[in-house]
Design a protein around this motif. Structure first.
Motif, PDB file in Angstrom:
ATOM      1  N   GLN A   1      -2.316  -9.242 -10.565  1.00  0.00           N
ATOM      2  CA  GLN A   1      -1.643  -9.107 -11.857  1.00  0.00           C
ATOM      3  C   GLN A   1      -0.171  -8.739 -11.675  1.00  0.00           C
ATOM      4  N   VAL A   2       0.093  -7.796 -10.798  1.00  0.00           N
ATOM      5  CA  VAL A   2       1.474  -7.369 -10.555  1.00  0.00           C
ATOM      6  C   VAL A   2       2.270  -8.512  -9.921  1.00  0.00           C
ATOM      7  N   GLY A   3       1.661  -9.178  -8.940  1.00  0.00           N
ATOM      8  CA  GLY A   3       2.351 -10.300  -8.287  1.00  0.00           C
ATOM      9  C   GLY A   3       2.638 -11.442  -9.243  1.00  0.00           C
ATOM     10  N   GLU A   4       1.690 -11.758 -10.105  1.00  0.00           N
ATOM     11  CA  GLU A   4       1.890 -12.832 -11.085  1.00  0.00           C
ATOM     12  C   GLU A   4       3.015 -12.473 -12.054  1.00  0.00           C
ATOM     13  N   ALA A   5       3.081 -11.216 -12.442  1.00  0.00           N
ATOM     14  CA  ALA A   5       4.134 -10.793 -13.363  1.00  0.00           C
ATOM     15  C   ALA A   5       5.508 -10.868 -12.691  1.00  0.00           C
ATOM     16  N   PHE A   6       5.576 -10.494 -11.430  1.00  0.00           N
ATOM     17  CA  PHE A   6       6.845 -10.596 -10.705  1.00  0.00           C
ATOM     18  C   PHE A   6       7.271 -12.048 -10.551  1.00  0.00           C
TER      19      PHE A   6
ATOM     20  N   LEU B   1     -10.998  -4.414  -6.910  1.00  0.00           N
ATOM     21  CA  LEU B   1     -10.153  -3.790  -7.928  1.00  0.00           C
ATOM     22  C   LEU B   1      -8.694  -3.794  -7.481  1.00  0.00           C
ATOM     23  N   ASN B   2      -8.471  -3.444  -6.227  1.00  0.00           N
ATOM     24  CA  ASN B   2      -7.120  -3.447  -5.675  1.00  0.00           C
ATOM     25  C   ASN B   2      -6.535  -4.863  -5.671  1.00  0.00           C
ATOM     26  N   LEU B   3      -7.348  -5.848  -5.283  1.00  0.00           N
ATOM     27  CA  LEU B   3      -6.878  -7.238  -5.262  1.00  0.00           C
ATOM     28  C   LEU B   3      -6.540  -7.719  -6.670  1.00  0.00           C
ATOM     29  N   TRP B   4      -7.359  -7.368  -7.653  1.00  0.00           N
ATOM     30  CA  TRP B   4      -7.103  -7.804  -9.026  1.00  0.00           C
ATOM     31  C   TRP B   4      -5.785  -7.221  -9.544  1.00  0.00           C
ATOM     32  N   VAL B   5      -5.572  -5.927  -9.333  1.00  0.00           N
ATOM     33  CA  VAL B   5      -4.319  -5.308  -9.786  1.00  0.00           C
ATOM     34  C   VAL B   5      -3.139  -5.913  -9.040  1.00  0.00           C
ATOM     35  N   PHE B   6      -3.297  -6.129  -7.733  1.00  0.00           N
ATOM     36  CA  PHE B   6      -2.230  -6.747  -6.946  1.00  0.00           C
ATOM     37  C   PHE B   6      -1.897  -8.143  -7.475  1.00  0.00           C
TER      38      PHE B   6
END
Length: 164
Positions: free
Chosen positions: A62-67, A55-60
């Motif tokens: 998503q945030v990294g891809e958006a940045f 779950l942490n990796l998935w959110v990370f």
């Protein structure tokens, strides 16, 4: 059209999916192993830690891809990243405070994160290096330099800096 052109916002690329599945697989193996070797209560803690890891990796991701994509304003993604950290730490604190699982079992389960990322990276698909979207100026660590920078020029070429 390439995968990069067909990629939808929020869709993970193949190497990230491989890492995510590697983390899930490692969490399952660690949970079942702790069930057999230690106890059901310890295995529950490992399973909880193992559920937090992907779950942490998935959110990370998503945030990294958006940045990296720089879609729109990045301030909301910074808030989401900070919120992710607060929820992760708060959730772990609540689990430890309630006595559902021990800290050691959560750590063992969360250990699925580096194990799964390593397995997914080593055995999963590699990111594309060829094609129009590939960066031709990027080189890996093992690439040879374009010219031999260690080769010394002979002193007799007339270089004024080599003269006594």
């Amino acid at each position: 059209m390439s995968d990069a052109e067909n990629a939808k916002p929020g869709k993970l690329d193949a190497p990230m999916r491989a890492a995510l599945f590697g983390v899930i697989g490692a969490a399952v193996v660690l949970s079942l192993g702790s069930l057999v070797v230690v106890s059901p209560r310890f295995a529950l803690g490992v399973a909880i830690g193992g559920a937090l890891a992907p779950l942490n990796l998935w959110v990370f991701a998503q945030v990294g891809e958006a940045f990296l994509a720089r879609r729109g304003n990045t301030a909301p993604w910074a808030v989401i990243g900070a919120l992710k950290l607060v929820l992760l730490l708060g959730g772990v604190w609540l689990i430890l405070r309630s006595g559902i699982a021990s800290g050691l079992s959560l750590i063992v389960g969360y250990g699925a994160l580096p194990i799964g990322i390593t397995v997914g990276t080593l055995f999963g698909p590699k990111p594309p290096e060829d094609g129009p979207e590939a960066d031709t100026t990027r080189r890996s660590f093992g690439d040879a330099p374009r010219k031999d920078v260690l080769k010394a020029r002979p002193a007799d070429e007339g270089d004024p800096s080599n003269e006594p």
